[in-house]
Scaffold this active site. Structure first.
Site, PDB file in Angstrom:
ATOM      1  N   SER A 161       0.835  -1.191   0.000  1.00 49.97           N
ATOM      2  CA  SER A 161       0.000   0.000   0.000  1.00 49.97           C
ATOM      3  C   SER A 161       0.879   1.253   0.000  1.00 49.97           C
ATOM      4  CB  SER A 161      -0.948  -0.064   1.193  1.00 49.97           C
ATOM      5  OG  SER A 161      -2.033   0.796   1.055  1.00 49.97           O
ATOM      6  N   ASP A 197      -8.611  -3.879  -6.842  1.00 46.85           N
ATOM      7  CA  ASP A 197      -8.219  -3.272  -5.566  1.00 46.85           C
ATOM      8  C   ASP A 197      -8.840  -1.879  -5.467  1.00 46.85           C
ATOM      9  OD1 ASP A 197      -6.905  -2.173  -3.345  1.00 46.85           O
ATOM     10  OD2 ASP A 197      -4.971  -3.046  -3.886  1.00 46.85           O
ATOM     11  N   HIS A 229      -6.893  -6.217  -0.937  1.00 49.26           N
ATOM     12  CA  HIS A 229      -5.782  -5.269  -0.841  1.00 49.26           C
ATOM     13  C   HIS A 229      -4.674  -5.913  -0.013  1.00 49.26           C
ATOM     14  CE1 HIS A 229      -3.864  -1.370  -0.656  1.00 49.26           C
ATOM     15  NE2 HIS A 229      -3.889  -1.360   0.675  1.00 49.26           N
TER      16      HIS A 229
END
Length: 574
Positions: A221, A489, A518
């Site tokens: 991320s 995502d 994710h």
């Protein structure tokens, strides 16, 4: 919107420098490093020992401290200390070095990452690497940042509106302004130095302090963004890098446009959940179509607005809980079940899913403070409310699920102190300390640092050179790196992986088609896991771009797996 992976909660368990800026202008602190910037400081080896009780880690984990400069333009000036954790490779004869992990955020800690070596899908990797976690600057006990009283931050129940009234907008604007002022008041002159460039420089200090000639790193991320900054600044310091669930690094996207794009992606992912629940109407009885399921959800929103569950769970808390369906489809069954049982008069499941972690207010506020500081410092944001109102109103017409909550979370950036204000405040404070003799040991260094920051900020402002680093590497400058992305995502839309793939010459991209969880490394998809292990253990990368079939959809009434380690996803919102 915070882009934190759900590592540590679900079956997809995974747990993302130092040098002067290259010619062309990476920023340091709040300013571009001048050509004569000082040399990199020397990182001292970390002395590992028993972890403090405040870390809540078992005796198998070792902890240590790493001192880094607050301002890398003046490395001999003020230092801050980062906390680091480690478990040694379980098979010393196979050891390849240290694997450093960052789970995203901004604002997340990976102090519990070493424990993941005990999970089945991580064990082969743990044989070959020391697992190293750390709390980035501002997080946890690493020079912690705070912008608001934690109890005030966690106050509940609170409201949220999909299409907010003008009165509600005025309230949220006032709250955002107050939050930005709180950040400036609490952090003082240190505020500009919480940013992605310094996170990348800290990472290089960590590499050196671990005794590693080159860095092996996994970022998820937001961790992929400052890892990409690292790869641009220090391509020769990279051994292997895994970018899992990739942030779009285009400077024009950081961070205002990325947040608007997230809203569209979360709407699509919310639609995936609605369709799944409708397909299992025989189990949940929430509606046989997506529209019917949405109406069931809306009924619950209105009911908790009138009568908050346990006096603490209102519309905003409900929204935060159901946002998890966009991060990981392992949440789909428990979310549907909680909604169904609530509508049949049983509030227990909904309360369990929605209630904040006991005693977690301080940690949640700290996470949000670091998130806000990093994103506000990294890039210019619109300074006028009219721009925010126009853009979010437009997006919310087709993507109402999360748009305005996301806007409220980021709105403090509209009121963030200008870089020149922060630089002048630092100079004023340094002059005062020098005049009063209250900081004799470091007064000269701090005056020099403040002067450089003030002058460089003025130059940057004059030439219009303030902005995010233009991430890219030349062919052959960076060893092969591995990008992992799920096609649907929501937190890091797939376009970001394609963009970073273009910018990092020689990178390889593995796509999980038709899936939206994710954080996908060493999780539920064996195809993705094979590529990840082949890269980490043997340095093998696939062809330029390859695909994996999606993981199976969840089974109705499937229970959430028992949590292992700390939940690294933090709830959104003030």
């Amino acid at each position: 919107m915070r882009t934190l992976a759900l590592y540590g909660t679900i079956g997809s368990l995974v747990l993302t420098a130092l040098a002067t800026a290259p010619a062309g202008g990476a920023t340091t602190g709040s300013a571009t490093a001048p050509p004569d910037a000082p040399p990199a400081p020397v990182a001292h080896r970390i002395v590992f020992g028993r972890c403090g009780s405040e870390e809540h880690l078992p005796a198998t984990v070792q902890c240590g401290k790493l001192a880094v400069p607050l301002d890398y333009a003046h490395p001999e000036g003020k230092k801050i200390t980062l906390t680091v954790s480690r478990i040694r490779a379980t098979a010393p004869e196979e050891r390849q070095g240290a694997l450093v992990f960052n789970p995203g955020g901004p604002g997340a800690s990976s102090m519990e990452f070493p424990l993941y070596g005990g999970l089945p899908k991580w064990r082969r990797t743990a044989r070959a690497y020391d697992f190293v976690g750390y709390a980035p600057r501002g997080v946890g006990r690493s020079a912690p940042l705070s912008c608001q009283n934690p109890e005030e931050f966690a106050k509940a129940p609170t409201d949220t509106q999909r299409h907010p009234t003008e009165e509600f907008k005025r309230l949220k604007v006032a709250q955002a302004r107050a939050y930005a002022e709180g950040c400036a008041r609490n952090a003082g002159s240190a505020l500009p130095f919480y940013n992605s460039l310094n996170n990348a420089r800290d990472l290089d200090m960590l590499r050196a302090a671990l005794g590693e000639q080159k860095l092996t790193f996994m970022g998820a991320s937001y961790g992929t963004y400052f890892a990409a900054v690292y790869a641009t600044l220090f391509p020769g310091h990279v051994r292997r890098m895994v970018f899992d669930s990739v942030v779009n690094p285009d400077p024009r996207q950081i961070w205002y446009r990325n947040n608007l794009d997230q809203n569209v992606a979360f709407e699509r992912r919310w639609g995936d959940w609605l369709r799944w629940v409708a397909a299992h109407d025989a189990v949940y009885h929430l509606g046989a179509t997506s529209k019917d399921v949405q109406r069931s959800y809306d009924r619950v929103v209105e009911q908790v607005r009138r009568k908050p569950v346990n006096g603490k769970i209102g519309p905003a808390q409900l929204q935060q809980a159901f946002l998890k369906t966009g991060y990981n489809d392992a949440y789909w069954p428990i979310s549907a079940q909680a909604l169904a049982t609530y509508l049949h008069g049983d509030t227990k499941a909904l309360a369990t899913q929605t209630a904040p972690k006991a005693g977690g207010a301080k940690e949640d506020e700290n996470t949000n403070a670091v998130y806000t500081a990093v994103e506000c410092n990294d890039a210019p944001w619109p300074r006028d409310w009219q721009t925010w109102d126009r853009d979010n109103t437009q997006v919310a017409r087709t993507a109402p699920f999360e748009t305005w909550d996301n806007a409220w979370m980021n709105l403090p950036c509209a009121f963030w102190p200008e870089q020149s204000q922060s630089a002048q405040a630092r100079m004023d404070a340094a002059v005062t300390r020098a005049a009063t003799g209250s900081d004799r040991g470091g007064a000269a260094e701090e005056l020099a640092g403040a002067g450089t920051q003030l002058a460089t900020t003025a130059v940057e402002s004059a030439i219009g050179r303030v902005g995010p680093l233009d991430i890219r590497t030349a062919p052959g400058a960076l060893p092969p790196v591995l990008l992992l992305a799920a096609e649907r995502d929501a937190a890091t839309p797939y376009a970001g992986a394609l963009e970073l793939h273009r910018r990092l010459a020689g990178s390889a991209l593995v796509t999980e088609r038709g899936a939206g969880t994710h954080g996908i490394a060493l999780g539920a998809n064996d195809c993705v896991n094979r590529y990840t292990e082949a890269y980490l253990l043997r340095g093998q990368v696939p062809a330029h771009a390859v695909s994996c079939a999606p993981r199976p959809e969840p089974v109705p009434n499937q229970q959430q797996p028992e949590e292992k380690g700390k939940r690294l996803h933090k709830e959104k919102g003030h």
